[in-house]
Design a protein around this motif. Structure first.
Motif, PDB file in Angstrom:
ATOM      1  N   ALA A   6       0.778  -1.132   0.021  1.00  0.00           N
ATOM      2  CA  ALA A   6       0.062   0.033   0.039  1.00  0.00           C
ATOM      3  C   ALA A   6       0.704   1.313  -0.033  1.00  0.00           C
ATOM      4  O   ALA A   6       0.264   2.360  -0.534  1.00  0.00           O
ATOM      5  CB  ALA A   6      -1.057   0.041   1.246  1.00  0.00           C
ATOM      6  N   GLU A   7       2.169   1.228   0.671  1.00  0.00           N
ATOM      7  CA  GLU A   7       2.897   2.604   0.621  1.00  0.00           C
ATOM      8  C   GLU A   7       3.462   2.700  -0.714  1.00  0.00           C
ATOM      9  O   GLU A   7       3.462   1.961  -1.631  1.00  0.00           O
ATOM     10  CB  GLU A   7       4.109   2.233   1.759  1.00  0.00           C
ATOM     11  CG  GLU A   7       4.992   1.373   1.161  1.00  0.00           C
ATOM     12  CD  GLU A   7       5.043  -0.133   1.859  1.00  0.00           C
ATOM     13  OE1 GLU A   7       5.881  -0.925   1.722  1.00  0.00           O
ATOM     14  OE2 GLU A   7       3.906  -0.583   2.303  1.00  0.00           O
ATOM     15  N   GLN A   8       3.904   4.042  -0.817  1.00  0.00           N
ATOM     16  CA  GLN A   8       4.763   4.394  -2.154  1.00  0.00           C
ATOM     17  C   GLN A   8       5.772   3.513  -2.566  1.00  0.00           C
ATOM     18  O   GLN A   8       6.951   3.273  -1.351  1.00  0.00           O
ATOM     19  CB  GLN A   8       5.084   5.882  -2.122  1.00  0.00           C
ATOM     20  CG  GLN A   8       3.542   6.842  -1.951  1.00  0.00           C
ATOM     21  CD  GLN A   8       2.887   6.519  -3.473  1.00  0.00           C
ATOM     22  OE1 GLN A   8       3.728   6.789  -4.471  1.00  0.00           O
ATOM     23  NE2 GLN A   8       1.839   6.465  -3.440  1.00  0.00           N
ATOM     24  N   SER A  72       7.795  -1.113 -10.063  1.00  0.00           N
ATOM     25  CA  SER A  72       7.813  -0.481  -8.881  1.00  0.00           C
ATOM     26  C   SER A  72       8.702  -1.252  -7.717  1.00  0.00           C
ATOM     27  O   SER A  72       8.498  -2.379  -7.795  1.00  0.00           O
ATOM     28  CB  SER A  72       6.565  -0.084  -8.427  1.00  0.00           C
ATOM     29  OG  SER A  72       5.718   0.647  -9.130  1.00  0.00           O
ATOM     30  N   VAL A  73       9.658  -0.582  -7.020  1.00  0.00           N
ATOM     31  CA  VAL A  73      10.484  -1.103  -6.134  1.00  0.00           C
ATOM     32  C   VAL A  73      10.060  -0.893  -4.784  1.00  0.00           C
ATOM     33  O   VAL A  73      10.288   0.524  -4.315  1.00  0.00           O
ATOM     34  CB  VAL A  73      11.963  -0.955  -6.409  1.00  0.00           C
ATOM     35  CG1 VAL A  73      12.966  -1.943  -5.392  1.00  0.00           C
ATOM     36  CG2 VAL A  73      12.426  -1.434  -7.814  1.00  0.00           C
ATOM     37  N   TYR A  74       9.602  -1.685  -3.922  1.00  0.00           N
ATOM     38  CA  TYR A  74       9.230  -1.272  -2.485  1.00  0.00           C
ATOM     39  C   TYR A  74      10.253  -1.908  -1.612  1.00  0.00           C
ATOM     40  O   TYR A  74      11.093  -2.658  -1.657  1.00  0.00           O
ATOM     41  CB  TYR A  74       8.111  -1.827  -1.999  1.00  0.00           C
ATOM     42  CG  TYR A  74       6.956  -1.448  -3.042  1.00  0.00           C
ATOM     43  CD1 TYR A  74       6.007  -0.283  -2.679  1.00  0.00           C
ATOM     44  CD2 TYR A  74       6.529  -2.130  -4.106  1.00  0.00           C
ATOM     45  CE1 TYR A  74       5.083  -0.036  -3.437  1.00  0.00           C
ATOM     46  CE2 TYR A  74       5.590  -1.586  -4.955  1.00  0.00           C
ATOM     47  CZ  TYR A  74       4.733  -0.732  -4.630  1.00  0.00           C
ATOM     48  OH  TYR A  74       3.784  -0.466  -5.390  1.00  0.00           O
ATOM     49  N   ALA A  75      10.898  -1.002  -0.529  1.00  0.00           N
ATOM     50  CA  ALA A  75      11.597  -1.266   0.456  1.00  0.00           C
ATOM     51  C   ALA A  75      11.679  -0.736   1.736  1.00  0.00           C
ATOM     52  O   ALA A  75      11.063   0.373   1.809  1.00  0.00           O
ATOM     53  CB  ALA A  75      13.154  -0.527  -0.300  1.00  0.00           C
ATOM     54  N   ARG A  76      11.774  -1.541   2.787  1.00  0.00           N
ATOM     55  CA  ARG A  76      11.577  -1.047   3.858  1.00  0.00           C
ATOM     56  C   ARG A  76      12.815  -1.709   4.886  1.00  0.00           C
ATOM     57  O   ARG A  76      13.254  -2.828   4.703  1.00  0.00           O
ATOM     58  CB  ARG A  76      10.064  -1.386   4.500  1.00  0.00           C
ATOM     59  CG  ARG A  76       9.806  -2.702   4.572  1.00  0.00           C
ATOM     60  CD  ARG A  76       8.320  -2.918   5.064  1.00  0.00           C
ATOM     61  NE  ARG A  76       8.046  -4.546   4.620  1.00  0.00           N
ATOM     62  CZ  ARG A  76       8.481  -5.337   5.604  1.00  0.00           C
ATOM     63  NH1 ARG A  76       8.990  -4.932   6.829  1.00  0.00           N
ATOM     64  NH2 ARG A  76       7.807  -6.776   5.349  1.00  0.00           N
ATOM     65  N   VAL A  77      13.102  -0.811   5.961  1.00  0.00           N
ATOM     66  CA  VAL A  77      14.076  -1.458   7.001  1.00  0.00           C
ATOM     67  C   VAL A  77      13.336  -2.212   7.864  1.00  0.00           C
ATOM     68  O   VAL A  77      12.177  -2.218   8.450  1.00  0.00           O
ATOM     69  CB  VAL A  77      14.551  -0.068   7.930  1.00  0.00           C
ATOM     70  CG1 VAL A  77      15.366  -0.774   8.949  1.00  0.00           C
ATOM     71  CG2 VAL A  77      15.371   0.832   7.090  1.00  0.00           C
ATOM     72  N   THR A  78      13.609  -3.623   7.993  1.00  0.00           N
ATOM     73  CA  THR A  78      13.096  -4.511   8.823  1.00  0.00           C
ATOM     74  C   THR A  78      13.654  -4.739  10.135  1.00  0.00           C
ATOM     75  O   THR A  78      13.269  -5.206  11.061  1.00  0.00           O
ATOM     76  CB  THR A  78      13.271  -5.903   8.194  1.00  0.00           C
ATOM     77  OG1 THR A  78      14.329  -6.390   7.686  1.00  0.00           O
ATOM     78  CG2 THR A  78      12.049  -6.016   7.078  1.00  0.00           C
TER      79      THR A  78
END
Length: 129
Positions: A6-8, A72-78
């Motif tokens: 859902a995030e950008q 589209s590439v999604y990335a987040r700190v886990t």
């Protein structure tokens, strides 16, 4: 097919003819390089400075990417340690002429925050908005 997060996305790019092999398929390294670029953006922001890739784990390819597809590439700190950060990434493609999407690949990247001498430095505490 499932839906992307859902995030950008961290980045969005179009696959071009220069990104294909001699069979006309997008090289697997191209979406991986896009994940590394997106993860480095996230790692640099989280660490408030330079961060470098030290490992890529568990790369899985699910769908091909074709010329003209939007990636589209999604990335987040886990997780974040003293100087390291784990970044989860996902590549999602969208057909150029429709809203049809699918997950292309996913991987976990490890980054280390470094100082101006290239030595590990602490990742600052997470900032709240």
């Amino acid at each position: 097919m499932s839906n992307p997060p859902a995030e950008q996305p961290a980045i969005r790019v179009t696959a071009m003819p220069a990104d294909v092999n001699f069979y006309g398929d997008i090289f697997g390294g191209w979406p991986m390089s896009m994940m590394d670029l997106a993860a480095s953006n996230v790692a640099s922001r989280r660490s408030a400075g330079r961060a470098v890739t030290v490992a890529i784990d568990a790369v899985s390819f699910h769908l091909p990417v074709h010329v003209g597809d939007e990636l589209s590439v999604y990335a987040r700190v886990t997780s974040a340690g003293r100087s390291s950060m784990e970044i989860a990434t996902e590549d999602w493609q969208r057909d150029r002429d429709s809203e049809r999407t699918g997950k292309v690949t996913e991987a976990s990247f490890t980054y280390i925050a470094i100082d101006e001498l290239g030595k590990p430095r602490p990742v600052p505490p997470e900032r709240t908005p």
